[in-house]
Structures are given as structure tokens and as C-alpha cells.
Motif scaffolding. Structure first.
Motif, mmCIF file in Angstrom:
data_model
loop_
_atom_site.group_PDB
_atom_site.id
_atom_site.type_symbol
_atom_site.label_atom_id
_atom_site.label_comp_id
_atom_site.label_asym_id
_atom_site.label_seq_id
_atom_site.Cartn_x
_atom_site.Cartn_y
_atom_site.Cartn_z
ATOM 1 N N GLN A 33 0.840 -1.166 0.002
ATOM 2 C CA GLN A 33 -0.146 0.012 -0.068
ATOM 3 C C GLN A 33 0.914 1.254 -0.132
ATOM 4 O OE1 GLN A 33 -0.210 -2.626 2.050
ATOM 5 N NE2 GLN A 33 -2.306 -3.010 2.834
ATOM 6 N N VAL A 34 1.825 1.249 0.816
ATOM 7 C CA VAL A 34 2.912 2.353 0.938
ATOM 8 C C VAL A 34 3.503 2.545 -0.509
ATOM 9 C CG1 VAL A 34 5.052 3.527 2.004
ATOM 10 C CG2 VAL A 34 3.038 2.479 3.414
ATOM 11 N N SER A 94 15.116 12.046 9.936
ATOM 12 C CA SER A 94 15.593 10.913 10.819
ATOM 13 C C SER A 94 14.282 10.035 10.892
ATOM 14 C CB SER A 94 16.035 11.538 12.016
ATOM 15 O OG SER A 94 14.919 12.184 12.726
ATOM 16 N N PHE A 95 14.757 8.649 11.029
ATOM 17 C CA PHE A 95 13.636 7.694 11.074
ATOM 18 C C PHE A 95 13.991 6.339 11.662
ATOM 19 C CE2 PHE A 95 16.148 7.127 7.303
ATOM 20 C CZ PHE A 95 16.491 5.874 7.388
ATOM 21 N N ASP A 96 12.893 5.870 12.471
ATOM 22 C CA ASP A 96 13.243 4.438 12.948
ATOM 23 C C ASP A 96 11.980 3.642 12.433
ATOM 24 O OD1 ASP A 96 11.016 5.146 14.623
ATOM 25 O OD2 ASP A 96 12.511 5.337 16.247
ATOM 26 N N ASP A 97 11.676 2.490 12.964
ATOM 27 C CA ASP A 97 10.431 1.644 12.550
ATOM 28 C C ASP A 97 9.253 2.367 12.849
ATOM 29 O OD1 ASP A 97 12.108 -0.332 11.658
ATOM 30 O OD2 ASP A 97 12.109 -1.451 13.600
ATOM 31 N N ALA A 98 9.217 3.132 14.019
ATOM 32 C CA ALA A 98 7.930 3.770 14.564
ATOM 33 C C ALA A 98 7.503 4.882 13.420
ATOM 34 C CB ALA A 98 8.123 4.102 15.682
ATOM 35 N N GLN A 99 8.425 5.959 13.241
ATOM 36 C CA GLN A 99 8.091 7.227 12.733
ATOM 37 C C GLN A 99 9.453 7.723 11.905
ATOM 38 O OE1 GLN A 99 7.601 9.097 16.657
ATOM 39 N NE2 GLN A 99 9.494 9.846 16.463
ATOM 40 N N GLN A 123 3.574 5.251 11.827
ATOM 41 C CA GLN A 123 3.201 4.113 11.113
ATOM 42 C C GLN A 123 3.529 4.394 9.489
ATOM 43 O OE1 GLN A 123 -0.624 4.041 13.806
ATOM 44 N NE2 GLN A 123 -1.116 3.551 11.536
ATOM 45 N N TRP A 124 4.915 4.688 9.208
ATOM 46 C CA TRP A 124 5.255 4.932 7.838
ATOM 47 C C TRP A 124 5.471 3.865 6.970
ATOM 48 C CZ3 TRP A 124 10.296 4.272 5.620
ATOM 49 C CH2 TRP A 124 11.341 4.068 6.505
ATOM 50 N N HIS A 129 0.595 8.183 8.976
ATOM 51 C CA HIS A 129 -0.422 8.913 9.602
ATOM 52 C C HIS A 129 0.445 10.337 9.771
ATOM 53 C CE1 HIS A 129 -3.833 10.571 12.029
ATOM 54 N NE2 HIS A 129 -2.518 11.363 12.522
ATOM 55 N N VAL A 130 -0.008 11.404 9.161
ATOM 56 C CA VAL A 130 0.708 12.666 9.378
ATOM 57 C C VAL A 130 -0.012 13.684 10.326
ATOM 58 C CG1 VAL A 130 1.655 12.338 7.031
ATOM 59 C CG2 VAL A 130 -0.322 13.880 7.477
ATOM 60 N N ASP A 131 1.069 14.557 11.092
ATOM 61 C CA ASP A 131 0.823 15.448 11.760
ATOM 62 C C ASP A 131 1.596 16.608 11.529
ATOM 63 O OD1 ASP A 131 0.218 17.451 13.792
ATOM 64 O OD2 ASP A 131 -0.098 15.749 15.431
#
Length: 203
Positions: A33-34, A94-99, A123-124, A129-131
Motif C-alpha cells: 500500500q505504501v 530521521s527515521f526508525d521503525d515507528a516514525q 506508522q510510515w 499518519h501525518v501531523d
């Protein structure tokens, strides 16, 4: 029995195009989906891989854990075909599994110059989900043109549709949350407008 052996690696790389990265990542690392949304939005840009750490269990078949930081230049994305594409996009991620955390964002959106200092995508890897809070500056006439196409803000659209022959500039800060490409899409939480030397004729 026993625990599987683990592996870990830290990588860096010369600059490359974002579309090339997505095409070469193993299929299990990012959900279908992504991947589909990335293609749908036409996302691309020149990436500098400052650091990428990969770790996991040998032979497990599971997606490894990812973390790292990248720089993006000359980026482009089309979030909605009824709005202008975001171009000349630059940022640090900057990223990890969560965000994914995005800082120092700069871009052009139609006649507007955009900036964002701290944008969060959670949840990328599965259901992003974006904020985000984005500030923009540009001509009032350009904002009116865009606002008249915003379907989920009918009051804003009605107000701007009455303004004609607009002059002057506008500063705006918009707070947007939601799931791009999801059932409810993105929602405009609030928007702050400041007008400079502005004038218009109302109908």
C-alpha cells in the motif's frame, strides 16, 4: 532450538534518486500500500544517505529494523491532483521503525514558499499518519485560487470565492493531520492567516 543469529550493518552512500531507492528495496521492507502511494504521489528527489542502520535475525524472512537519517534535495510530490505539486523540496529526515521526523523543510507550492520545522509521520511503513504544521508566504491572489479548490473547508472556500482582484501578500500557518490516501485522507485542523498590504474587491 536456540535463538537465531542476528546481524546488523550501518551504511552510507553517495547521493541517489529516491525512486531508485524504492525500486531496489526488498518487497517485504515496505508494504504494497505504501509503495503504491509513493508512486501515486509521484514522490522523487535527490537523497543523501547520511546513515542507515539495518538489523534483524538471520534467515527469519522478517523485515529488518531500520533507522537512520537522510537529506533530501530537489524533491517533488503531488498530494492531490486538484492542487499544485510541491516542488523544490528540501529537508532533513530521521527515521526508525515507528516514525519519520522531518526538519528544516523548504519547498515551493504554486506561488507559495513553504517551510516546516518539525513534521511527524507515524506508522510510515504500513499505514502512514501525518501531523504537520506548515507555514507559507505568497501572493493573496494565489491563496484565493488554491482555497477555492479546497473541498473539505467550504466556509474558507465561500469567503475566498467572493474576493476578486486581490492584491498584497499573505502569511499562513496550517495544521494538517490524517492518513494520506486513506478513507478520510488529510484534514485541515486549523489555519492562521496574516495579510500584508492586502486589498480586494468583494462580490
Amino acid at each position: 532450538g536456540g535463538d537465531r543469529p542476528r546481524y546488523s550493518a550501518t551504511l552510507s552512500a553517495a547521493p541517489f534518486m529516491l525512486t531508485r531507492l524504492f525500486s531496489q528495496l526488498p518487497s517485504g521492507w515496505i508494504s504494497p500500500q505504501v509503495r503504491a502511494r509513493l508512486g501515486e504521489y509521484g514522490i522523487d528527489g535527490l537523497v543523501t544517505m547520511q546513515r542507515l542502520s539495518v538489523s534483524g535475525e538471520v534467515g527469519s524472512g522478517a523485515r529488518p529494523s531500520l533507522s537512520g537519517s537522510i537529506g533530501l534535495r530537489n524533491g517533488r510530490v503531488t498530494l492531490n491532483p486538484q492542487y499544485p505539486a510541491v516542488e523544490a523540496l528540501s529537508s532533513s529526515l530521521s527515521f526508525d521503525d515507528a516514525q519519520v521526523r522531518v526538519t528544516a523543510l523548504r519547498a515551493a507550492w504554486g506561488p507559495f514558499r513553504l517551510a516546516g520545522e518539525d513534521l511527524l509521520i507515524t506508522q510510515w511503513l504500513s499505514d502512514p499518519h501525518v501531523d504537520v504544521k506548515i507555514s507559507g508566504t505568497g501572493p493573496l491572489a494565489g491563496l484565493i485560487d488554491v482555497a477555492q479548490r479546497i473541498e473539505d473547508a467550504p466556509l474558507l472556500r465561500e469567503v475566498f470565492s467572493r474576493m476578486q482582484e486581490a492584491t498584497g501578500d499573505v502569511e499562513t500557518v496550517a495544521h494538517v493531520i490524517g492518513t494520506p490516501g486513506g478513507k478520510n485522507g488529510l484534514s485541515l485542523v486549523d489555519v492562521d492567516l496574516r495579510l500584508h498590504h492586502a486589498g480586494s474587491r468583494t462580490t
